[in-house]
Design an enzyme around this catalytic site. Sequence first.
Site, mmCIF file in Angstrom:
data_model
loop_
_atom_site.group_PDB
_atom_site.id
_atom_site.type_symbol
_atom_site.label_atom_id
_atom_site.label_comp_id
_atom_site.label_asym_id
_atom_site.label_seq_id
_atom_site.Cartn_x
_atom_site.Cartn_y
_atom_site.Cartn_z
ATOM 1 C CB CYS A 35 -0.926 0.018 1.210
ATOM 2 S SG CYS A 35 -2.174 -1.258 1.157
ATOM 3 C CG ASP A 37 2.771 5.237 3.602
ATOM 4 O OD1 ASP A 37 3.886 5.705 3.398
ATOM 5 O OD2 ASP A 37 1.703 5.793 3.272
ATOM 6 C CB CYS A 61 6.430 9.586 1.292
ATOM 7 S SG CYS A 61 5.253 9.919 2.605
ATOM 8 C CB CYS A 105 2.632 10.299 7.382
ATOM 9 S SG CYS A 105 2.820 10.110 5.606
#
Length: 276
Positions: A35, A37, A61, A105
């Site tokens: 996915c 992450d 990221c 995140c």
Amino acid sequence: MWEYTDKVKDHFLHPRNVGEVEDADAVAEVGSIACGDALKLSFKLDENKRIKEVKFKTFGCASAIATSSALTEMIKGMTLEEAEKVTNQDIANYLGGLPQEKMHCSVMGREALEKAIAIYKGTVPKETEGKIVCECFGVTDLEIERAIRENNLATLEDVTNFTKAGGGCGNCHGAIQEIIDRVRGELSTKPPERPKLSNIQKIKRIEETIEREIRPSLKLDGGDIELIDVVGNRVLVATRGACASCQASNQTLKHFVEAKLRELVWPELVVEEVSQ
Ligand code: FES
């Protein structure tokens, strides 16, 4: 192109506490490499049950790495009870804010922390009991509902920014919209529990909330705010310290300060920054 704060860049370029704790008391993994992450968090407690050592391994990221690094710095030295209170917004605030599109995140960091604590305690985090709504990113209805409630989300785009749900094939968009409509409907039809506040009561509660719930988080990052005035439902504040020069201060005022004041004082408050 995303606008990142200097602190996000610093934690991405020089991440703290990378790796895996040896003989950890708990290890949790969330997200998935498929996915885009994934985060593995491990910690060890000292004899006083405070987090002595905490490390992370993140695939993702720049902001996924920065939020993981920030989270480990934030919770070092905390008891599990203190760590349990850390929200995704606290992590974003610690970094001076995150682009809206990257808020997921901070949610991944909070999920990893909750899962690790749950594993340590031998319980199951509530969201994992939910029903998968977004197959592309493995996001459950309970995760979406929680993100809406905690972050005052109103649109499908908001939900995607905070949870990633809906950011792939789009098959789940209808189901996500149903959850948004239901939760927002519940929030708006909640019986008015609060009696009307006089202006003096309102100011007092705003001051108390800033002191107790808002200032400590801002100070973690060297920032602060000062209450200048309250005019009806308009709360006029001035930013101080690191917040005064932070490019993301608007986001912090809207999504953290205003959201907290709405939740804890009055639901129609609007925070406005004034220069003083
Ligand atoms: S199922 Fe949610 S984006 Fe594909």
